[in-house]
Design a protein around this motif. Structure first.
Motif, PDB file in Angstrom:
ATOM      1  N   GLY A 156     122.706  38.123  19.266  1.00 55.21           N
ATOM      2  CA  GLY A 156     122.802  39.558  19.041  1.00 55.21           C
ATOM      3  C   GLY A 156     123.868  40.205  19.892  1.00 55.21           C
ATOM      4  N   PRO A 157     124.135  41.486  19.658  1.00 56.15           N
ATOM      5  CA  PRO A 157     125.217  42.187  20.365  1.00 56.15           C
ATOM      6  C   PRO A 157     124.954  42.379  21.850  1.00 56.15           C
ATOM      7  CG  PRO A 157     123.965  43.715  18.996  1.00 56.15           C
ATOM      8  CD  PRO A 157     123.510  42.344  18.636  1.00 56.15           C
ATOM      9  N   THR A 198     111.387  51.675  17.105  1.00 53.66           N
ATOM     10  CA  THR A 198     111.362  50.879  15.875  1.00 53.66           C
ATOM     11  C   THR A 198     112.684  50.162  15.632  1.00 53.66           C
ATOM     12  OG1 THR A 198     112.031  52.837  14.594  1.00 53.66           O
ATOM     13  CG2 THR A 198     109.670  52.412  14.807  1.00 53.66           C
ATOM     14  N   SER A 199     113.766  50.686  16.206  1.00 51.09           N
ATOM     15  CA  SER A 199     115.071  50.063  16.023  1.00 51.09           C
ATOM     16  C   SER A 199     115.208  48.847  16.936  1.00 51.09           C
ATOM     17  CB  SER A 199     116.186  51.070  16.343  1.00 51.09           C
ATOM     18  OG  SER A 199     117.438  50.409  16.450  1.00 51.09           O
ATOM     19  N   PRO A 200     115.487  47.664  16.391  1.00 48.22           N
ATOM     20  CA  PRO A 200     115.644  46.481  17.241  1.00 48.22           C
ATOM     21  C   PRO A 200     116.745  46.646  18.275  1.00 48.22           C
ATOM     22  CG  PRO A 200     115.485  45.854  14.924  1.00 48.22           C
ATOM     23  CD  PRO A 200     115.633  47.341  14.960  1.00 48.22           C
ATOM     24  N   ARG A 201     117.850  47.285  17.889  1.00 52.41           N
ATOM     25  CA  ARG A 201     118.974  47.446  18.821  1.00 52.41           C
ATOM     26  C   ARG A 201     118.600  48.359  19.978  1.00 52.41           C
ATOM     27  NH1 ARG A 201     119.980  43.265  17.130  1.00 52.41           N
ATOM     28  NH2 ARG A 201     121.414  42.796  15.434  1.00 52.41           N
ATOM     29  N   MET A 202     117.838  49.414  19.701  1.00 53.19           N
ATOM     30  CA  MET A 202     117.398  50.305  20.763  1.00 53.19           C
ATOM     31  C   MET A 202     116.441  49.585  21.708  1.00 53.19           C
ATOM     32  SD  MET A 202     118.942  53.132  20.674  1.00 53.19           S
ATOM     33  CE  MET A 202     119.879  54.237  19.630  1.00 53.19           C
ATOM     34  N   ARG A 203     115.585  48.751  21.153  1.00 54.47           N
ATOM     35  CA  ARG A 203     114.670  47.978  21.995  1.00 54.47           C
ATOM     36  C   ARG A 203     115.456  47.040  22.911  1.00 54.47           C
ATOM     37  NH1 ARG A 203     111.503  47.335  17.203  1.00 54.47           N
ATOM     38  NH2 ARG A 203     112.197  45.170  17.020  1.00 54.47           N
ATOM     39  N   GLU A 204     116.458  46.365  22.342  1.00 49.37           N
ATOM     40  CA  GLU A 204     117.270  45.446  23.139  1.00 49.37           C
ATOM     41  C   GLU A 204     118.014  46.192  24.239  1.00 49.37           C
ATOM     42  OE1 GLU A 204     119.767  43.492  20.340  1.00 49.37           O
ATOM     43  OE2 GLU A 204     118.106  42.468  19.322  1.00 49.37           O
ATOM     44  N   LEU A 205     118.565  47.348  23.895  1.00 53.31           N
ATOM     45  CA  LEU A 205     119.276  48.140  24.899  1.00 53.31           C
ATOM     46  C   LEU A 205     118.340  48.523  26.039  1.00 53.31           C
ATOM     47  CD1 LEU A 205     121.718  49.741  25.904  1.00 53.31           C
ATOM     48  CD2 LEU A 205     121.017  51.616  24.402  1.00 53.31           C
ATOM     49  N   ALA A 206     117.144  48.968  25.714  1.00 53.35           N
ATOM     50  CA  ALA A 206     116.184  49.362  26.743  1.00 53.35           C
ATOM     51  C   ALA A 206     115.822  48.169  27.632  1.00 53.35           C
ATOM     52  CB  ALA A 206     114.936  49.943  26.090  1.00 53.35           C
ATOM     53  N   LEU A 207     115.653  46.995  27.042  1.00 52.42           N
ATOM     54  CA  LEU A 207     115.319  45.804  27.819  1.00 52.42           C
ATOM     55  C   LEU A 207     116.440  45.431  28.783  1.00 52.42           C
ATOM     56  CD1 LEU A 207     113.651  43.630  25.027  1.00 52.42           C
ATOM     57  CD2 LEU A 207     112.513  44.612  27.032  1.00 52.42           C
TER      58      LEU A 207
END
Length: 255
Positions: free
Chosen positions: A162-163, A125-134
């Protein structure tokens, strides 16, 4: 005794009787409310203690998994992580899933690791976690997949602010180099250099990539090469922009 004193005593008795009657009427409500407040406070404190206790246990399990992995006992580490995913509290199950995927990659199970990162990207659900996984999946796909595979995961991130944008641009640039699209690779690396918020060590690594492209004749000498003149003496800093300790840093592009 004067008549006034008698009236005063009678009035006080009447008021006392009324107070006792009111107390008998409302005492259960007052006492019940007080007990309710005490119970709520106790439940809240108990819940906080329970969560803190569970969080401490989850933290201990995560570090135990790290120790097992560092000691070479991957099977034990994966067992601990699986238990943490199933029974952990707070954000520890998510951390365990990332670490589990990293162990898969470390043990040469890239396909399973990519699938694990994709599952995190789809379920978090966290956008940052999704980005990290991608980004982590894209890093593995630089070697294991195609340019289209990498683009499917990070092309949007590379275009945003984004970061994770520069990590995405680097993975995209390496995939473009591997696919033979050298001009696009140069542009991806240059976009990191041009980012005012890029760290100097990250810029140096991108300049190293561009300098290598120049030395191979893959791009024209008049292409944007800020800092590239000295980049051949700069070694890539594998500790920077490596968003996960369990994923090896990307090597400089080679033929």
């Amino acid at each position: 005794m004067s008549q006034e004193n008698i009236f005063r005593e009678v009035d006080e008795e009447l008021r006392s009787d009324r107070m006792r009657a009111l107390w008998k009427r409302f005492a259960p409500l007052v006492i019940g409310a007080a007990i309710g407040v005490v119970v709520l406070v106790a439940v809240n404190e108990g819940w906080n203690w329970y969560q803190s206790s569970n969080a401490a246990q989850s933290s201990d399990k995560l570090y135990a998994a790290f120790d097992a992995a560092d000691g070479g006992d991957s099977a034990k580490a994966e067992s601990i992580l699986d238990d943490l995913v199933a029974n952990g509290s707070g954000g520890y199950p998510t951390l365990a899933r990332f670490r589990d995927a990293g162990l898969l990659a470390k043990n040469g199970k890239s396909t399973e690791a990519i699938a694990a990162y994709d599952a995190l990207a789809n379920n978090e659900t966290s956008p940052r976690m999704r980005e990290l996984a991608l980004v982590l999946a894209a890093n593995l796909l630089v070697d294991q997949g195609s340019l289209a595979d990498v683009e499917a995961r990070v092309s949007t991130l590379a275009a945003e602010s984004g970061p994770m944008r520069n990590a995405a641009r680097e993975a995209l640039g390496l995939a473009q180099y591997k696919a033979g699209d050298f001009a696009a690779a140069r542009d991806s690396f240059q976009s990191v250099i041009d980012d005012p918020r890029s760290q100097s060590s990250v810029r140096n690594r991108m300049s190293y990539y561009i300098a290598q492209l120049l030395s191979e004749g893959a791009i024209a000498p008049d292409a944007p090469t800020e800092n590239a003149a000295d980049a051949t003496d700069v070694q890539p800093d594998s500790s920077v922009n490596d968003v996960s300790p369990q994923v090896p840093a990307e090597p400089a592009p080679t033929e």
